[in-house]
Design a protein around this motif. Structure first.
Motif, short mmCIF file in Angstrom:
data_model
loop_
_atom_site.label_atom_id
_atom_site.label_comp_id
_atom_site.label_asym_id
_atom_site.label_seq_id
_atom_site.Cartn_x
_atom_site.Cartn_y
_atom_site.Cartn_z
N LEU A 59 47.20 45.36 46.67
CA LEU A 59 46.22 44.43 47.23
C LEU A 59 46.03 44.64 48.73
CD1 LEU A 59 47.13 41.16 45.28
CD2 LEU A 59 45.13 42.62 44.96
N GLU A 60 47.13 44.93 49.43
CA GLU A 60 47.00 45.22 50.86
C GLU A 60 46.20 46.50 51.07
OE1 GLU A 60 47.83 43.56 53.56
OE2 GLU A 60 48.48 41.87 52.31
N MET A 101 39.03 45.61 37.71
CA MET A 101 38.17 44.90 38.66
C MET A 101 36.70 45.24 38.47
SD MET A 101 40.55 45.30 42.06
CE MET A 101 39.13 45.23 43.15
N ARG A 102 36.42 46.45 37.99
CA ARG A 102 35.02 46.88 37.84
C ARG A 102 34.34 46.26 36.63
NH1 ARG A 102 37.44 52.07 39.03
NH2 ARG A 102 37.05 52.65 41.20
N CYS A 103 35.12 45.76 35.68
CA CYS A 103 34.53 45.20 34.47
C CYS A 103 34.24 43.72 34.68
CB CYS A 103 35.45 45.40 33.26
SG CYS A 103 36.86 44.28 33.22
N SER A 104 33.50 43.14 33.74
CA SER A 104 33.12 41.73 33.84
C SER A 104 33.96 40.83 32.94
CB SER A 104 31.64 41.57 33.48
OG SER A 104 31.40 42.03 32.16
N LEU A 105 35.03 41.36 32.38
CA LEU A 105 35.85 40.57 31.46
C LEU A 105 36.59 39.46 32.21
CD1 LEU A 105 37.46 43.27 29.13
CD2 LEU A 105 35.43 41.88 28.73
N ALA A 130 46.43 39.57 39.61
CA ALA A 130 46.15 40.51 40.70
C ALA A 130 44.72 41.04 40.63
CB ALA A 130 47.13 41.68 40.64
N VAL A 131 44.19 41.20 39.41
CA VAL A 131 42.79 41.63 39.26
C VAL A 131 41.85 40.59 39.86
CG1 VAL A 131 40.95 42.06 37.59
CG2 VAL A 131 43.20 43.09 37.25
N ARG A 135 39.40 41.23 43.05
CA ARG A 135 37.96 41.01 43.05
C ARG A 135 37.54 40.17 44.25
NH1 ARG A 135 37.40 39.60 36.58
NH2 ARG A 135 37.14 41.75 35.83
N ALA A 136 38.33 39.14 44.55
CA ALA A 136 38.02 38.29 45.71
C ALA A 136 38.16 39.08 47.01
CB ALA A 136 38.94 37.07 45.72
N VAL A 137 39.18 39.93 47.08
CA VAL A 137 39.39 40.73 48.29
C VAL A 137 38.22 41.67 48.53
CG1 VAL A 137 40.77 42.60 49.26
CG2 VAL A 137 41.90 40.61 48.28
N VAL A 138 37.81 42.37 47.48
CA VAL A 138 36.72 43.34 47.62
C VAL A 138 35.41 42.63 47.94
CG1 VAL A 138 35.35 45.06 46.38
CG2 VAL A 138 37.82 45.05 46.15
N ALA A 139 35.20 41.45 47.35
CA ALA A 139 33.98 40.70 47.64
C ALA A 139 33.92 40.30 49.10
CB ALA A 139 33.90 39.47 46.75
#
Length: 222
Positions: A59-60, A101-105, A130-131, A135-139
């Protein structure tokens, strides 16, 4: 998801008797074949007491922090692994997280996918959590980007121009479409397409959307 191996009969040159040959089983996560580092990580997971140091390091790394030598040594000590195994564990978990993370599940469906992948049961929930964090981190890092860090369309403007004549022809009447796309990261892209190119763009877009819908329809409804 596991694709079962196929049993073939190969004639032995020495005795003429059929010798069974088993193809190596190939495992998949969300339709993608697992790379070697992910396979290695799955073999290492059952020997770990906790996955927290690895998930924290991944995540870091997603936040843009470099994975330094000192950080790697700390991870290696926390997991009680040699350098090769620790590297494979980090790379494999990083690949699995980014793929999910790339999927919408949602969380429940992701947990089912990881369980089907034979992830150690005690680590399924931490990986799913962690997924969601990833997702929140990348957003946040992507400033309006999607779950995979790629910006999306904010607005699209278009204008239709018709070339009435040219230097060589008095009468052309050829339409040309000018499009301007504004992305969520602030970038603006302007391009020109002919009628034929625009029709090809429409056809390709519709085909890609259909493939996405078909892929989502094949996923378990959880």
């Amino acid at each position: 998801m596991i694709r079962a191996g196929v049993l073939d009969d190969i004639m032995s040159p020495s005795c003429g008797l059929p010798v069974p040959f088993i193809h190596t089983m190939v495992r998949y996560l969300l339709g993608l074949e697992l790379p070697l580092e992910a396979e290695a990580a799955l073999r290492i997971l059952p020997s770990l007491n906790t996955l927290d140091p690895v998930l924290q390091a991944v995540l870091e790394h997603l936040r843009g922090a470099p994975f330094s030598a000192s950080g790697f040594r700390q991870l290696q000590q926390a997991a009680a692994l040699d350098a090769k195994s620790a590297g494979a564990l980090f790379a494999g978990v990083d690949w699995m997280l980014r793929t999910c993370m790339r999927c919408s599940l949602k969380a429940k469906a992701l947990a089912a996918e990881l369980t089907d992948l034979k992830v150690a049961p005690q680590f399924v929930a931490p990986l799913v959590e962690a997924v969601e964090q990833g997702r929140a981190v990348v957003a946040n890092v992507g400033s309006g980007a999607g779950a995979d860090g790629v910006p999306s369309f904010e607005s699209v403007r278009w204008r239709l121009d018709v070339n009435i004549s040219s230097s060589s022809l008095h009468r052309v009447l050829r339409p040309e479409l000018t499009m301007q796309c504004v992305l969520t990261d602030g970038n603006v892209h302007t391009f020109h397409v002919s009628k034929q190119q625009f029709n090809a763009l429409r056809h390709t877009t519709a085909q890609l959307l259909k493939e996405v819908y078909d892929a989502e329809a094949r996923l378990p409804q959880i």
